[in-house]
Design a protein around this motif. Structure first.
Motif, mmCIF file in Angstrom:
data_model
loop_
_atom_site.group_PDB
_atom_site.id
_atom_site.type_symbol
_atom_site.label_atom_id
_atom_site.label_comp_id
_atom_site.label_asym_id
_atom_site.label_seq_id
_atom_site.Cartn_x
_atom_site.Cartn_y
_atom_site.Cartn_z
ATOM 1 N N VAL A 304 0.838 -1.204 0.000
ATOM 2 C CA VAL A 304 0.000 0.000 0.000
ATOM 3 C C VAL A 304 0.873 1.255 0.000
ATOM 4 O O VAL A 304 0.599 2.222 -0.714
ATOM 5 C CB VAL A 304 -0.947 -0.012 1.213
ATOM 6 C CG1 VAL A 304 -1.761 1.285 1.287
ATOM 7 C CG2 VAL A 304 -1.880 -1.221 1.144
ATOM 8 N N PHE A 305 1.938 1.228 0.772
ATOM 9 C CA PHE A 305 2.850 2.371 0.863
ATOM 10 C C PHE A 305 3.409 2.762 -0.501
ATOM 11 O O PHE A 305 3.398 3.938 -0.878
ATOM 12 C CB PHE A 305 3.984 2.026 1.829
ATOM 13 C CG PHE A 305 5.102 3.020 1.877
ATOM 14 C CD1 PHE A 305 4.905 4.287 2.407
ATOM 15 C CD2 PHE A 305 6.367 2.692 1.400
ATOM 16 C CE1 PHE A 305 5.950 5.213 2.461
ATOM 17 C CE2 PHE A 305 7.416 3.605 1.449
ATOM 18 C CZ PHE A 305 7.196 4.874 1.981
ATOM 19 N N LEU A 308 1.086 4.784 -2.804
ATOM 20 C CA LEU A 308 0.632 6.111 -2.395
ATOM 21 C C LEU A 308 1.759 7.119 -2.238
ATOM 22 O O LEU A 308 1.551 8.316 -2.418
ATOM 23 C CB LEU A 308 -0.133 6.009 -1.068
ATOM 24 C CG LEU A 308 -1.374 5.112 -1.078
ATOM 25 C CD1 LEU A 308 -1.931 4.969 0.327
ATOM 26 C CD2 LEU A 308 -2.433 5.657 -2.014
ATOM 27 N N LEU A 349 -6.246 0.818 -5.484
ATOM 28 C CA LEU A 349 -5.169 1.796 -5.338
ATOM 29 C C LEU A 349 -4.658 2.316 -6.676
ATOM 30 O O LEU A 349 -4.389 3.517 -6.822
ATOM 31 C CB LEU A 349 -4.020 1.174 -4.547
ATOM 32 C CG LEU A 349 -4.305 0.880 -3.074
ATOM 33 C CD1 LEU A 349 -3.157 0.086 -2.455
ATOM 34 C CD2 LEU A 349 -4.550 2.165 -2.289
ATOM 35 N N CYS A 383 0.234 13.793 3.769
ATOM 36 C CA CYS A 383 -0.835 14.287 2.908
ATOM 37 C C CYS A 383 -0.235 14.588 1.546
ATOM 38 O O CYS A 383 0.878 15.115 1.450
ATOM 39 C CB CYS A 383 -1.459 15.544 3.506
ATOM 40 S SG CYS A 383 -2.622 16.401 2.399
ATOM 41 N N VAL A 391 -5.185 13.331 -0.568
ATOM 42 C CA VAL A 391 -5.072 11.979 -0.017
ATOM 43 C C VAL A 391 -4.348 12.077 1.323
ATOM 44 O O VAL A 391 -3.290 12.707 1.414
ATOM 45 C CB VAL A 391 -4.295 11.043 -0.966
ATOM 46 C CG1 VAL A 391 -4.091 9.665 -0.315
ATOM 47 C CG2 VAL A 391 -5.023 10.897 -2.293
ATOM 48 N N ALA A 393 -2.715 9.580 4.190
ATOM 49 C CA ALA A 393 -2.296 8.190 4.405
ATOM 50 C C ALA A 393 -1.567 8.089 5.740
ATOM 51 O O ALA A 393 -0.696 8.905 6.046
ATOM 52 C CB ALA A 393 -1.382 7.732 3.269
ATOM 53 N N PHE A 395 0.303 5.098 8.285
ATOM 54 C CA PHE A 395 0.820 3.733 8.310
ATOM 55 C C PHE A 395 1.385 3.405 9.693
ATOM 56 O O PHE A 395 2.199 4.161 10.227
ATOM 57 C CB PHE A 395 1.940 3.555 7.278
ATOM 58 C CG PHE A 395 1.508 3.805 5.863
ATOM 59 C CD1 PHE A 395 1.033 2.772 5.073
ATOM 60 C CD2 PHE A 395 1.582 5.085 5.312
ATOM 61 C CE1 PHE A 395 0.640 2.989 3.759
ATOM 62 C CE2 PHE A 395 1.192 5.318 4.012
ATOM 63 C CZ PHE A 395 0.710 4.270 3.233
ATOM 64 N N ASN A 417 -12.918 6.514 2.896
ATOM 65 C CA ASN A 417 -11.864 5.515 3.015
ATOM 66 C C ASN A 417 -11.705 4.843 1.655
ATOM 67 O O ASN A 417 -12.647 4.240 1.141
ATOM 68 C CB ASN A 417 -12.226 4.492 4.099
ATOM 69 C CG ASN A 417 -11.099 3.522 4.375
ATOM 70 O OD1 ASN A 417 -10.522 2.933 3.460
ATOM 71 N ND2 ASN A 417 -10.780 3.333 5.649
ATOM 72 N N TYR A 439 -3.063 0.349 8.234
ATOM 73 C CA TYR A 439 -2.946 1.619 7.522
ATOM 74 C C TYR A 439 -4.324 2.211 7.297
ATOM 75 O O TYR A 439 -5.353 1.504 7.375
ATOM 76 C CB TYR A 439 -2.245 1.394 6.173
ATOM 77 C CG TYR A 439 -2.825 0.226 5.396
ATOM 78 C CD1 TYR A 439 -3.940 0.377 4.579
ATOM 79 C CD2 TYR A 439 -2.264 -1.046 5.515
ATOM 80 C CE1 TYR A 439 -4.477 -0.700 3.900
ATOM 81 C CE2 TYR A 439 -2.796 -2.136 4.846
ATOM 82 C CZ TYR A 439 -3.913 -1.955 4.043
ATOM 83 O OH TYR A 439 -4.452 -3.022 3.384
ATOM 84 N N VAL A 441 -6.240 4.979 4.525
ATOM 85 C CA VAL A 441 -6.108 5.749 3.289
ATOM 86 C C VAL A 441 -7.411 6.514 3.071
ATOM 87 O O VAL A 441 -8.466 5.906 2.850
ATOM 88 C CB VAL A 441 -5.832 4.850 2.066
ATOM 89 C CG1 VAL A 441 -5.643 5.709 0.822
ATOM 90 C CG2 VAL A 441 -4.629 3.971 2.313
#
Length: 445
Positions: A304-305, A308, A349, A383, A391, A393, A395, A417, A439, A441
């Motif tokens: 996911v990281f 984004l 994503l 951000c 967005v 995020a 984590f 979300n 996390y 998002v």
């Protein structure tokens, strides 16, 4: 005119600055792109272009925009490793590996890719070639040799290849012509260039100029050197973030080192340099362990990281199926395709990346703002905002539940979300509870 020392110094500085003058113009279509690496041999039972072509609609649906095909050329037989050999031991730069199909099959694959609004680049191995490359019979002078006339291989383990000699202008010309051939005749959209830093940068600079006379291209360097971005390459490998994720997952590093890494990279690279973010690729998977072996329970949060964080995410074929098998490099070894939550995760994503300008690549994307938390050792929040697109995020890069407070004016807003579609309103202060390796998002509603 008399060349005084001051004039000479000035000329040297001018030459140096001109050599690194930034001329890169990214293709417009790359601005919201994600890249997908294709190992044709292992992708399907038949391992052909025709069989891979059947997967194009699913990849389009998942949000993929650039397809990177590992080398498609015939593989050397002399000193071959294993039964099938390494794709990176090229026997002929202007031919197709018959295992994969014909030139007609490849041309059709490019056409079908373009019809779906996607783009295709191929892997290019310019530093070295197979021992039985066609040029060894016609132009031995293209190869680097010692004083006794023996071929040289700079990396000892690369026993199936021999180095090329870029001091030879004729080699530079024919290599450039070979690359132009695939763009002209097959309409491919660029190249991923193997060990790009082992080849002179001025060669790549010229290649880019010549390719651009045919069409706008996208160039990915398997390298990190910032100077490669100025005239030749759109994107380089973000190995440093991969290294941080590996160490973080083992408890050897935390978010503090990530913050220092970000500051270092911001100083090294131009804001419009694309950096490729990844948790795995063909090398890592085959030689360093699968993403799950290296990252354990942190594998999903790292995935996911990279989708984004600023940079272009790479998906290696099979990740969408939860690939947890090290694929053989020199033998047939089919990807174990299966239904897996990763496919839905990528779909959400990567399609978000295409439509939300805050996540676009380079300067087309949103401003990156680090959101400080009450625990910046384990929790990383940021951000990204571009006009009305925003967005948020957060984590939890730890194996313990974390409750953190965040106070920042960027927080305030009404959000959805991105992964559950639930709604959430935030003020400029928030207290968040995140389970281990979890996390959040959020995107503006």
């Amino acid at each position: 005119m008399k060349l005084t020392p001051n004039i000479l110094i000035g000329l040297i500085i001018m030459i140096h600055l001109n050599a690194f003058e930034r001329t890169i113009v990214h293709p417009d279509w790359s601005r919201n792109a994600t890249i997908y690496e294709v190992n044709i041999r292992q992708f399907s039972q038949g391992g052909t272009f025709q069989e891979f072509e059947k997967s194009l609609p699913e990849l389009k649906k998942m949000g993929i925009k650039i397809l990177w095909l590992m080398p498609i050329h015939p593989i050397g037989e002399v000193h071959r490793k294993g039964n099938l050999g390494s794709y990176y031991a090229v026997r002929d730069y202007t031919d197709i590996n018959p295992e994969f199909g014909t030139k007609a099959d490849f041309r059709r694959l490019v056409e079908k890719t373009h019809e779906l609004g996607m783009y295709l680049i191929i892997d290019w191995v310019a530093n070295h070639a197979a021992w039985d490359n066609v040029w060894t019979k016609t132009h031995i002078e293209y190869f680097d040799r010692d004083t006794l006339g023996n071929h040289i291989t700079e990396v000892k383990d690369w026993t199936d290849v021999i180095d090329l000699d870029y001091d030879n202008p004729d080699l530079r010309r024919v290599m450039t012509d070979a690359m132009k051939y695939w763009v002209k005749e097959f309409d491919i959209d660029g190249f991923r260039c193997d060990v790009a830093a082992m080849v002179p940068t001025d060669f790549w600079n010229n290649v880019r100029r010549e390719l651009e006379t045919i069409k706008p291209v996208f160039m990915l360097a398997e390298a990190y050197e910032p100077e490669l971005h100025t005239q030749a390459f759109d994107m380089t490998y973000a190995w440093t973030y991969k290294d941080w994720m590996n160490a973080m997952a083992k408890g050897k590093k935390d978010v503090r080192q990530l913050d220092r890494l970000i500051l270092k990279e911001q100083k090294m690279y131009h804001p419009d340099d694309y950096r490729m973010m990844f948790v795995t690729n063909h090398d890592l998977n085959s030689w360093d362990g699968t993403a799950y072996e290296r990252l354990g329970d942190a594998a999903e949060i790292c995935l996911v990281f990279i989708c984004l964080f600023p940079g272009m995410p790479l998906v290696y074929n099979g990740q969408e199926a939860g690939l947890n098998k090290a694929l053989s490099f020199f033998e047939k070894d089919l990807i174990p395709w299966q239904e897996h939550p990763n496919r839905e995760l990528f779909t959400r994503l990567l399609n978000l990346k295409q439509t939300n300008q805050a996540l676009w690549n380079g300067t087309a994307g949103g401003e990156f703002t680090r959101l400080k938390t009450s625990n910046d050792k384990q929790v990383f929040a940021f951000c990204r905002q571009k006009e009305q697109h925003k967005v948020i995020a957060v984590f939890n890069f730890s194996n313990q539940q974390q409750v953190v407070r965040i106070h920042h004016n960027k927080l305030e807003g009404e959000y959805i979300n991105a992964l559950t579609d639930s709604k959430l309103a935030l003020s400029d202060k928030a207290t968040l509870r995140l389970n281990k390796w979890n996390y959040l998002v959020l995107v503006t509603n």
